[in-house]
Design an enzyme around this catalytic site. Structure first.
Site, PDB file in Angstrom:
ATOM      1  N   SER A 140       0.720  -0.913   0.101  1.00  0.00           N
ATOM      2  CA  SER A 140       0.007  -0.172  -0.031  1.00  0.00           C
ATOM      3  C   SER A 140       0.827   1.155  -0.010  1.00  0.00           C
ATOM      4  O   SER A 140       1.982   1.398  -0.602  1.00  0.00           O
ATOM      5  CB  SER A 140      -0.955   0.086   0.967  1.00  0.00           C
ATOM      6  OG  SER A 140      -1.832   1.342   1.047  1.00  0.00           O
ATOM      7  N   TYR A 154      -5.050   8.085  -6.457  1.00  0.00           N
ATOM      8  CA  TYR A 154      -4.089   6.764  -6.313  1.00  0.00           C
ATOM      9  C   TYR A 154      -4.497   6.552  -4.736  1.00  0.00           C
ATOM     10  O   TYR A 154      -4.614   5.293  -4.442  1.00  0.00           O
ATOM     11  CB  TYR A 154      -2.612   7.913  -5.977  1.00  0.00           C
ATOM     12  CG  TYR A 154      -1.591   6.699  -5.489  1.00  0.00           C
ATOM     13  CD1 TYR A 154      -1.148   5.702  -6.141  1.00  0.00           C
ATOM     14  CD2 TYR A 154      -1.043   6.982  -4.170  1.00  0.00           C
ATOM     15  CE1 TYR A 154      -0.370   4.891  -5.545  1.00  0.00           C
ATOM     16  CE2 TYR A 154      -0.116   6.394  -3.590  1.00  0.00           C
ATOM     17  CZ  TYR A 154       0.371   5.148  -4.501  1.00  0.00           C
ATOM     18  OH  TYR A 154       1.407   4.306  -3.693  1.00  0.00           O
ATOM     19  N   LYS A 158      -5.468   2.713  -2.833  1.00  0.00           N
ATOM     20  CA  LYS A 158      -4.788   2.081  -1.723  1.00  0.00           C
ATOM     21  C   LYS A 158      -5.860   2.295  -0.315  1.00  0.00           C
ATOM     22  O   LYS A 158      -5.631   1.202   0.260  1.00  0.00           O
ATOM     23  CB  LYS A 158      -3.593   3.065  -1.241  1.00  0.00           C
ATOM     24  CG  LYS A 158      -2.663   2.900  -2.501  1.00  0.00           C
ATOM     25  CD  LYS A 158      -2.032   1.564  -2.781  1.00  0.00           C
ATOM     26  CE  LYS A 158      -1.134   1.547  -3.640  1.00  0.00           C
ATOM     27  NZ  LYS A 158      -0.320   0.062  -3.879  1.00  0.00           N
TER      28      LYS A 158
END
Length: 292
Positions: A140, A154, A158
Site C-alpha cells: 500500500s 491514487y 490504496k
C-alpha cells in the site's frame, strides 16, 4: 517442474522488474529461495534469469488483467510445486485533482491497486488453505491511510486495498494465512520518474492549490530517502515474526505522518463523541456485533 521441497520458500511478486518488487525478488533469490516475478515487459528480467537460473520464473502479466490471475498462480505452482508468499506490488502513482482526473483514469487506479491484487489473492487462496500456511503482502502506501491534494485517485485505490485486506486478514487467519499491509513513504524506486508517474490534464484554476504538490511529486525522483533493499529486509523480518502487525509503516516519514493522522482522527472522534452518539434512538444500547 523445478525440484523444490516444502522447505523451499516460493514467492510470487508482481511488478518485480523494478522498485520494491525487484528488491524483494533479489533478497529472496540471494537467500536461495524461488521467485515467480511478473511484469508487463519480461525482457527486463534478463539479469535475474542469468544470475539465478531456475530459481527465477519470469511471467508476463498486466495486473489489470484479472482474467489472467489464475494463470499466474497455476504457472508458478507448475514450476515450483507450491506458493508461500504472494506480494501484490505492481502499480503506479497518479497526480491530479478530483476535477482533473477522468472516470477512466480513476478506474485505472482501482484496477491496478484493488481489482488486480484481489484477483490474485482469490486465485492463490485455495493452494494456501490446502497447505495451511502462507503470507500475502499488500504493498500500500502512507497514502493508503491519509491523502492530500492531487493524489486522491491514487489514495482511493490504496484506501480500498487496505479496507479489503483488513477484512481478508480476519477471514484467512484461521487457515494459517497471514496478511501484511505495507505502507511506505518515499523510497528510491521509479515511482516518481517522469516516464512512470501518471499526470492528469491540469486545470489552471488549481495552480494555487496544487502547483507545489505537482512540482514536489515530479522533482523528488532520485532524492528519496528510502532504500528499497533495506525495505525488503524489513519486510522479510516482519514476515518471520509470529506477532507481526497487520500494518507496517515503512520509512521515517511514514511513521511520522501516520502517527499524526491517527492522532488527528482520534481527536476528531473524541471531540464529536457525545454529539455523534446522540443520533441513536434514546434508551437503545449500541449494537453488539460478532466482530469488533
Amino acid at each position: 517442474m523445478t525440484t523444490t521441497t516444502p522447505h523451499n520458500t516460493v514467492w510470487i511478486i508482481t511488478g518485480a522488474s523494478s522498485g520494491f518488487g525487484l528488491a524483494l525478488a533479489q533478497a529472496a533469490l540471494s537467500h536461495g529461495e524461488y521467485v515467480a516475478g511478473t511484469a508487463r515487459n519480461v525482457e527486463r528480467f534478463e539479469s535475474l534469469r542469468h544470475a539465478y537460473g531456475e530459481h527465477f520464473l519470469p511471467i508476463h502479466h498486466d495486473v489489470r488483467d484479472t482474467n489472467a490471475a489464475q494463470g499466474v498462480i497455476d504457472e508458478t505452482i507448475k514450476a515450483f510445486g507450491h506458493i508461500d508468499v504472494l506480494v501484490n506490488n505492481a502499480g503506479v502513482g497518479q497526480v491530479g485533482t478530483a476535477e482533473e482526473v477522468s472516470d477512466t483514469q480513476l478506474r485505472d487506479m482501482l484496477a491496478q491497486h484493488l481489482f488486480g491484487p484481489a484477483a490474485l489473492v482469490r486465485a492463490v487462496l485455495p493452494a494456501m488453505r490446502q497447505s495451511g500456511a502462507g503470507s500475502i503482502v499488500q504493498m500500500s502506501s502512507q497514502g493508503g491511510r491519509g491523502s492530500f491534494p492531487a493524489v486522491g485517485s491514487y489514495s482511493a485505490g490504496k484506501f480500498a486495498l487496505e479496507g479489503w485486506s483488513e477484512a481478508l486478514a480476519a477471514e484467512v487467519r484461521p487457515f494459517g494465512i497471514k496478511v501484511l499491509i505495507v505502507e511506505p513513504s518515499r523510497f528510491r524506486t521509479g515511482f516518481n520518474r517522469g516516464d512512470v508517474l501518471l499526470k492528469a490534464k491540469e486545470r489552471t484554476e488549481y495552480d494555487g492549490v496544487v502547483a507545489a504538490v505537482r512540482a514536489d511529486m515530479s522533482g523528488s525522483d532520485g532524492m528519496q530517502e528510502g532504500d528499497p533493499s533495506r525495505a525488503a529486509d524489513v519486510i522479510r523480518r516482519v514476515l518471520d515474526d509470529p506477532d507481526a502487525p497487520l500494518r507496517l509503516p515503512l520509512g521515517a516519514e511514514a511513521v511520522s505522518n501516520l502517527t499524526r493522522i491517527y492522532r488527528d482522527n482520534l481527536a476528531d472522534v473524541e471531540r464529536c463523541s457525545a454529539l455523534s452518539a446522540s443520533a441513536d434512538f434514546p434508551g437503545i444500547a449500541p449494537s453488539r456485533r460478532p466482530v469488533r
